[in-house]
Design a protein around this motif. Structure first.
Motif, PDB file in Angstrom:
ATOM      1  N   LYS A  36       0.815  -1.211   0.000  1.00  0.00           N
ATOM      2  CA  LYS A  36       0.000   0.000   0.000  1.00  0.00           C
ATOM      3  C   LYS A  36       0.852   1.266   0.000  1.00  0.00           C
ATOM      4  O   LYS A  36       0.544   2.258  -0.678  1.00  0.00           O
ATOM      5  CB  LYS A  36      -0.926  -0.010   1.224  1.00  0.00           C
ATOM      6  N   ALA A  37       1.962   1.257   0.764  1.00  0.00           N
ATOM      7  CA  ALA A  37       2.802   2.459   0.887  1.00  0.00           C
ATOM      8  C   ALA A  37       3.401   2.868  -0.450  1.00  0.00           C
ATOM      9  O   ALA A  37       3.602   4.057  -0.720  1.00  0.00           O
ATOM     10  CB  ALA A  37       3.908   2.210   1.905  1.00  0.00           C
ATOM     11  N   ARG A  38       3.698   1.915  -1.288  1.00  0.00           N
ATOM     12  CA  ARG A  38       4.321   2.198  -2.592  1.00  0.00           C
ATOM     13  C   ARG A  38       3.315   2.133  -3.751  1.00  0.00           C
ATOM     14  O   ARG A  38       3.688   2.398  -4.892  1.00  0.00           O
ATOM     15  CB  ARG A  38       5.451   1.204  -2.860  1.00  0.00           C
ATOM     16  N   ASN A  39       2.103   1.725  -3.425  1.00  0.00           N
ATOM     17  CA  ASN A  39       1.080   1.581  -4.465  1.00  0.00           C
ATOM     18  C   ASN A  39       1.546   0.637  -5.578  1.00  0.00           C
ATOM     19  O   ASN A  39       1.410   0.921  -6.757  1.00  0.00           O
ATOM     20  CB  ASN A  39       0.709   2.947  -5.040  1.00  0.00           C
ATOM     21  N   ARG A  40       2.112  -0.488  -5.164  1.00  0.00           N
ATOM     22  CA  ARG A  40       2.644  -1.475  -6.112  1.00  0.00           C
ATOM     23  C   ARG A  40       2.268  -2.887  -5.665  1.00  0.00           C
ATOM     24  O   ARG A  40       2.118  -3.173  -4.472  1.00  0.00           O
ATOM     25  CB  ARG A  40       4.164  -1.385  -6.204  1.00  0.00           C
ATOM     26  N   TRP A  41       2.111  -3.760  -6.654  1.00  0.00           N
ATOM     27  CA  TRP A  41       1.967  -5.181  -6.386  1.00  0.00           C
ATOM     28  C   TRP A  41       3.356  -5.813  -6.379  1.00  0.00           C
ATOM     29  O   TRP A  41       4.192  -5.475  -7.216  1.00  0.00           O
ATOM     30  CB  TRP A  41       1.099  -5.852  -7.439  1.00  0.00           C
ATOM     31  N   VAL A  42       3.576  -6.726  -5.442  1.00  0.00           N
ATOM     32  CA  VAL A  42       4.888  -7.336  -5.276  1.00  0.00           C
ATOM     33  C   VAL A  42       4.796  -8.834  -5.569  1.00  0.00           C
ATOM     34  O   VAL A  42       3.956  -9.533  -4.983  1.00  0.00           O
ATOM     35  CB  VAL A  42       5.452  -7.123  -3.861  1.00  0.00           C
ATOM     36  N   SER A  43       5.636  -9.307  -6.474  1.00  0.00           N
ATOM     37  CA  SER A  43       5.786 -10.753  -6.724  1.00  0.00           C
ATOM     38  C   SER A  43       7.038 -11.190  -5.973  1.00  0.00           C
ATOM     39  O   SER A  43       8.108 -10.613  -6.154  1.00  0.00           O
ATOM     40  CB  SER A  43       5.939 -11.039  -8.212  1.00  0.00           C
TER      41      SER A  43
END
Length: 426
Positions: free
Chosen positions: A34-41
């Motif tokens: 949420k903090a980076r507004n990114r999905w992480v694989s």
């Protein structure tokens, strides 16, 4: 009874949910940061053997679908990786390990020195690249840019890279080899063979060397054996045997080619120099017994007496048992002798290199019309008949003229055997 069953059901309903265990290595997961507004694989590869910490590989995406695709890419990339060193090892570090563990124990020190001279070029170009990041483009650019004018070195570099990368795959450091499809620079034309004339041989034998008192007999021995320089300078008196008749006259002899002299890879800590080593011949077939003519054996027996005189008048002579020595009895460094021979033959106006003297043995045997290729292979100690056929069966100008004259005779006979008839075009 009813109350007991109700209590039992109540306990089942209130039992805490069973926690799912940790995902297995290489299984992976995705989550939203949420903090980076990114999905992480994220995929876990195991533990660092030095620190004990988990090793994870991550990729960041803008959407969930992109993250799922990135996770699959990570799974494919690290599916066969059981060792985690590929991301930490550089190309130079891996090739040094490969060389010392898989190669050095089964080759001669002389060959190892040759390999290292080629590896220096590889390390300078791609040695600092992480093994997992090495690409075919990096290697192909190196071969063409750095070794484009040095075909033989490029050939050796490709061979070493292919072998090292194949081993990296077997060790599960890589999934595929970046060296598998490398192309070599354009091959230069084969070096012209300069056949030594009888006058060239005589000039070499008669040359008065101030550096090597044994020069004359080195050249004579090469003439009758066709050995490699490293084999020639490794000869010891115990390798020779002479046959004599009842009156003690020498009637012939044999020489056992069983060693090669080469420079060690490491310096002697006491002298700071690279010592000479006596090792095995280049190939298994190189260990061979050769017949010697009687005249040569008489000449060599005379030389042995000359060496004893040299020994008696030289202070500090060190007896080593070698046939050909320096003025102090020590063996001759093949590299230095090669340089000296180059200087001498240029001074005499001779184009024939020392290795071409070896070629000449094959040429003379072939021209005699009494030896087949297997005889030549046995004399020269080649590992395969293909080497003998490809390299040492040089046809000199006289032989080419013979072929031309033979063809000309056949054509003349064909043209003059019947009168010429007019040919009509249909």
């Amino acid at each position: 009874m009813t109350t007991q069953n109700n209590l039992s059901n109540l306990n089942k309903n209130n039992a805490p949910a069973k926690r799912r265990g940790k995902r297995a290595d290489h299984e992976g997961s995705i989550y939203y940061w949420k903090a980076r507004n990114r999905w992480v694989s994220c995929i876990r590869l195991g533990y660092n053997p030095q620190t004990g910490k988990e090793i994870r590989k991550k990729k960041y995406s803008r959407t969930q679908q992109e993250a799922l695709a990135a996770l699959e890419e990570l799974k494919v990339k690290y599916a066969a990786v059981t060792s985690l060193e590929a991301d930490t090892l550089t190309v130079q570090e891996w090739m040094e390990k490969w060389l010392l563990v898989y190669v050095a124990p089964r080759i001669r020190d002389n060959t190892l020195v040759g390999y290292r001279s080629v590896l220096k070029h590889i390390y300078a170009a791609v040695g600092n690249i992480k093994l997992s990041k090495l690409t075919e483009f990096d290697l192909q650019q190196f071969l063409w840019r750095d070794l484009g004018k040095h075909y033989r070195t490029a050939q050796m570099a490709r061979m070493l890279l292919k072998s090292a990368m194949r081993r990296a795959i077997k060790c599960h450091l890589l999934n595929q080899s970046p060296a598998a499809d490398l192309e070599l620079p354009k091959k230069p034309p084969k070096r012209q063979f300069h056949k030594p004339s009888p006058e060239d041989w005589q000039a070499l034998v008669d040359f008065q060397s101030q550096l090597y008192y044994c020069w004359r007999w080195i050249i004579l021995t090469e003439f009758v054996t066709g050995t490699r320089m490293s084999e020639l300078l490794a000869l010891r008196w115990e390798d020779f045997s002479f046959q004599r008749d009842e009156q003690g006259k020498i009637t012939g002899g044999m020489v056992h080619i069983q060693h090669a002299l080469y420079q060690a890879e490491k310096k002697d800590p006491e002298t700071g120099k690279y010592p000479l080593k006596l090792g095995s011949t280049k190939t298994q077939q190189g260990d061979r017994q050769l017949s010697l003519p009687a005249d040569f054996c008489v000449e060599l027996d005379h030389y042995r007496r000359q060496q004893l005189i040299q020994r008696m008048k030289t202070q500090g002579w060190q007896e080593t048992g070698f046939v050909f020595t320096r003025l102090d009895g020590q063996p001759i460094n093949p590299s230095r002798f090669s340089n000296y021979y180059r200087y001498t033959r240029k001074r005499l106006g001779i184009a024939t290199t020392f290795h071409m003297l070896r070629h000449d043995m094959a040429s003379r045997m072939k021209s005699a019309n009494i030896f087949d290729l297997k005889d030549i292979q046995s004399q020269l100690g080649h590992s395969s008949i293909k080497i003998t056929m490809d390299i040492y069966t040089h046809m000199d100008l006289v032989a080419k003229t013979k072929v031309s004259n033979w063809l000309e005779g056949g054509v003349n006979e064909l043209l003059t055997s019947q009168p010429v008839k007019a040919h009509k075009i249909p």
